[in-house]
Write an enzyme that holds these catalytic residues in place. Structure first.
Site, short mmCIF file in Angstrom:
data_model
loop_
_atom_site.label_atom_id
_atom_site.label_comp_id
_atom_site.label_asym_id
_atom_site.label_seq_id
_atom_site.Cartn_x
_atom_site.Cartn_y
_atom_site.Cartn_z
N CYS A 8 6.13 -1.00 -4.29
CA CYS A 8 4.85 -1.21 -3.59
C CYS A 8 5.12 -2.10 -2.39
O CYS A 8 6.27 -2.18 -1.91
CB CYS A 8 3.79 -1.78 -4.53
SG CYS A 8 4.16 -3.39 -5.24
N ASN A 11 5.40 -6.31 -4.19
CA ASN A 11 6.09 -6.40 -5.49
C ASN A 11 5.53 -7.53 -6.36
O ASN A 11 6.25 -8.13 -7.16
CB ASN A 11 7.61 -6.55 -5.32
CG ASN A 11 8.43 -6.30 -6.59
OD1 ASN A 11 9.47 -6.93 -6.79
ND2 ASN A 11 7.97 -5.43 -7.45
N CYS A 13 1.96 -6.99 -7.47
CA CYS A 13 0.80 -6.41 -8.16
C CYS A 13 1.14 -5.06 -8.79
O CYS A 13 1.41 -4.99 -9.99
CB CYS A 13 -0.40 -6.26 -7.21
SG CYS A 13 -0.97 -7.82 -6.49
N ARG A 14 1.13 -4.00 -7.99
CA ARG A 14 1.21 -2.65 -8.56
C ARG A 14 2.57 -2.31 -9.17
O ARG A 14 2.65 -1.82 -10.29
CB ARG A 14 0.84 -1.61 -7.50
CG ARG A 14 -0.62 -1.72 -7.07
CD ARG A 14 -0.85 -0.98 -5.77
NE ARG A 14 -0.14 -1.61 -4.65
CZ ARG A 14 -0.03 -1.11 -3.43
NH1 ARG A 14 -0.59 0.06 -3.18
NH2 ARG A 14 0.60 -1.77 -2.48
N SER A 15 3.65 -2.52 -8.41
CA SER A 15 4.95 -2.07 -8.95
C SER A 15 5.47 -2.92 -10.11
O SER A 15 6.06 -2.36 -11.04
CB SER A 15 6.01 -1.90 -7.84
OG SER A 15 6.33 -3.11 -7.23
N ASP A 128 -4.20 -0.66 -3.54
CA ASP A 128 -3.72 -2.04 -3.48
C ASP A 128 -4.85 -2.98 -3.90
O ASP A 128 -5.89 -3.01 -3.25
CB ASP A 128 -3.28 -2.32 -2.04
CG ASP A 128 -2.60 -3.66 -1.90
OD1 ASP A 128 -2.71 -4.48 -2.83
OD2 ASP A 128 -1.98 -3.88 -0.86
P1 4NP Z 1 1.33 -5.08 -4.14
O1 4NP Z 1 0.08 -5.89 -3.55
O2 4NP Z 1 1.93 -4.31 -2.98
O3 4NP Z 1 0.71 -4.18 -5.15
O4 4NP Z 1 2.28 -6.11 -4.72
C1 4NP Z 1 0.20 -6.75 -2.46
C2 4NP Z 1 0.70 -8.01 -2.63
C3 4NP Z 1 0.79 -8.89 -1.56
C4 4NP Z 1 0.36 -8.47 -0.31
C5 4NP Z 1 -0.15 -7.20 -0.13
C6 4NP Z 1 -0.22 -6.34 -1.21
N1 4NP Z 1 0.42 -9.37 0.79
O5 4NP Z 1 -0.07 -9.00 1.87
O6 4NP Z 1 0.95 -10.48 0.63
#
Ligand code: 4NP
Length: 161
Positions: A8, A11, A13-15, A128
């Site tokens: 993702c 790294n 949240c989703r992955s 997201d």
């Molecule tokens: P992820 O979510 O891609 O599912 O881990 C996010 C985590 C952090 C950010 C964006 C999306 N960020 O902008 O810091």
């Protein structure tokens, strides 16, 4: 050994949720000798961090302990080390594709939602949750990812049979 890498953006949240959920499925089905997984992000902001507190809390509500430490996608090793590279959305897909050096690398990259079924069959991305204002955004990630992980396990076990 079949190795799957979930990707993702951050790294956190989703992955890492996909990684924890798929690991739980691998263990439940006694397949740790033949299937393994890991996760990473295309971005570098959260390297070394545990999953977002909201993701860990949602995980705990559903019986998971998400304890992955964030790392960034590593084109030098990851294309070599993994058989399937599954991205959570189209931006991740585009970013990982841009790092592929060969047609063989490119062929490993797919959208995670390709493995979704039933209520999630027509979904294109795992949304997201990071900036979402929906109170259940993190629980929704878990339900979505559980669905895709079950489809992925079915695909891999049927392929290996
Ligand atoms: P992820 O979510 O891609 O599912 O881990 C996010 C985590 C952090 C950010 C964006 C999306 N960020 O902008 O810091």
């Amino acid at each position: 050994m079949t190795k799957v890498l979930f990707v993702c953006l951050g790294n956190i949240c989703r992955s890492p949720a996909a990684n924890g959920i798929f690991n739980a499925l691998i263990n439940k089905n006694h397949l740790s000798g033949s299937i393994a997984c890991d996760s990473c992000g295309t971005g570098n902001w959260h390297i070394g961090c545990l999953p977002d507190k909201r993701m860990r809390e949602a995980g705990a509500r559903h019986g998971y302990a998400f304890d992955h430490r964030a790392r960034q996608f590593d084109p030098e090793n990851d294309f070599k080390d993994f058989d399937l590279i599954l991205t959570m959305d189209n931006e991740n897909l585009r970013d990982v594709r841009a790092l592929a050096g060969t047609a063989q690398d490119l062929a490993k990259i797919k959208l995670f939602t390709n493995f979704c079924n039933g209520d999630y069959a027509n979904t294109l991305i795992v949304e997201d949750p990071y900036f979402s204002e929906k109170p259940d955004a993190f629980d929704a990630v878990i339900a979505h990812v559980e669905n895709g992980c079950e489809g992925l396990l079915k695909f891999l076990t049927e392929k290996q049979a």
